[in-house]
Design a protein around this motif. Structure first.
Motif, short mmCIF file in Angstrom:
data_model
loop_
_atom_site.label_atom_id
_atom_site.label_comp_id
_atom_site.label_asym_id
_atom_site.label_seq_id
_atom_site.Cartn_x
_atom_site.Cartn_y
_atom_site.Cartn_z
N SER A 1 14.28 -22.47 -22.28
CA SER A 1 13.11 -21.44 -22.62
C SER A 1 13.37 -20.00 -22.74
O SER A 1 13.28 -19.29 -23.46
CB SER A 1 11.80 -21.63 -21.96
N THR B 1 8.56 -25.89 -19.00
CA THR B 1 7.98 -26.21 -20.04
C THR B 1 7.33 -27.67 -20.15
O THR B 1 8.03 -28.63 -19.53
CB THR B 1 9.03 -26.32 -21.08
N ASP C 1 11.73 -26.02 -28.65
CA ASP C 1 11.86 -25.98 -27.34
C ASP C 1 11.25 -27.21 -26.56
O ASP C 1 10.50 -27.74 -26.97
CB ASP C 1 11.19 -24.64 -26.56
MG LIG Z 1 11.49 -24.62 -20.50
#
Ligand SMILES: [Mg+2]
Ligand SMILES: Nc1nc2c(ncn2[C@@H]2O[C@H](COP(=O)(O)OP(=O)(O)OP(=O)(O)O)[C@@H](O)[C@H]2O)c(=O)[nH]1
Ligand SMILES: [Zn+2]
Length: 303
Positions: free
Chosen positions: A175, A202, A218
């Motif tokens: 990220s 994430t 991502d």
């Molecule tokens: Mg991440």
């Protein structure tokens, strides 16, 4: 009816992006529709509820699959062209997981590169050796630092015209790299959770547009990864070294395990790294175990 790109999925709610860049929430019209991030979907406006319904998924040009514990294939993302396998000096890299991502990419028709992030930190000799072996095998390896903004131009240079996906262990900086490549990319609240130690992690796979061209996805960090077995090339399981050596094996169906006159085994320790061969053996055993379990499950169903 219009075609839109799926950027993120929350349970049964999708976010889709139209050609003009506008985003909207949509819902699958039927339960059976299997939809993942990166899919192109046909949408219809349900005028009664004012909602956008996804009625069909366009044919996929490529896809990344993994195996679940029972050996079934699970789709992770679609219409990708490049897999960026991110590692870092910390957390300690697991090169067996790196290899498996590289195999999944090879067998899924995607280009792949290994990205060493946090490269401003000391890199241990073992990691250096593994990276050298991967480079020698023909995999592209980049060294960057999201924090120091080092060599990010090498990464952005490969992105135009690509749909790239960042994958790898939690905490390697996927990220952080994304935020450097797509500055306006603050992931919405709810997709970033604090883990037990208070770190952000994430939780959703999301597609972003890169300002300089291209797209980047991502994804949540993983501990382990197994490619979907029915997508793997039978002879080499996606290992580039084996793909090159296998034509010289005595048997066309050589599994490169115990067969005589195997060119792959003959190269181990010289042009084929012993660790990469061990990685192949582990994936081969997993492949055979999951194939056998699937056959047994199929027979139980037929009875
Ligand atoms: Mg991440
Ligand atoms: N030293 C250093 N730290 C970095 C670098 N890039 C990211 N970090 C740090 O590494 C930690 C994890 O970064 P993230 O970007 O959240 O990692 P991630 O791969 O997205 O992690 P998950 O979302 O859990 O999979 C954060 O504390 C970052 O500040 C870097 O280049 N150098
Ligand atoms: Zn062989």
């Amino acid at each position: 009816m219009s075609v839109a790109r799926v950027t993120v999925i929350h349970r049964r709610l999708l976010q889709v992006r139209a050609d003009d860049g506008s985003e909207a929430v949509a819902r699958p019209a039927r339960r059976e529709l299997s939809i993942v991030c990166g899919d192109f979907v046909r949408c219809e406006l349900d005028t009664r509820h004012g909602e956008l319904n996804v009625v069909a998924v366009e044919p996929r040009t490529s896809a990344l699959y993994r195996s679940n514990a029972r050996g079934g294939s699970e789709l992770i993302a679609a219409n990708l062209s490049l897999l960026l396998v991110v590692i870092a000096p910390v957390p300690e890299p697991d090169f067996f997981v790196v290899d498996r991502y590289l195999c999944a990419a090879r067998c899924g028709g995607l280009a792949a590169a290994v990205v060493l992030n946090k490269s401003e930190l000391p890199v241990d000799a073992e990691t250096e050796r593994q990276l050298a072996d991967l480079s020698a095998a023909g995999y592209r390896c980049l060294r960057v630092s999201a924090q120091q903004q080092t060599a990010l131009d090498q990464l952005s240079a490969v992105l135009p015209r690509q749909t790239a996906m960042l994958v790898g262990q939690s905490g390697v900086g996927k990220s952080s790299l994304l935020r450097q490549l797509v500055p306006a990319s603050d992931a919405p609240i709810g997709e970033l959770l604090r883990d037990d130690e208070g770190r952000h992690t994430t939780t959703a796979t999301r597609l972003y547009q890169v300002p300089g061209g291209g797209e980047i996805i991502d994804s949540p960090g993983v501990r382990d990864f197994a490619p979907a077995i029915d997508r793997l090339e039978r002879s080499d399981l996606g290992f580039l070294e084996i793909e090159a050596l296998a034509p010289q094996c005595r048997f066309a169906d050589c599994r490169h395990m115990r067969e005589p006159e195997c060119a792959v085994r003959a190269a181990v320790g010289t042009t084929f790294s012993a660790r990469r061969y061990e990685s192949y053996r582990r994936l081969r055993r997993l492949y055979e175990r999951l194939s056998a379990e699937r056959t047994a499950a199929g027979e139980r169903r037929r009875r």
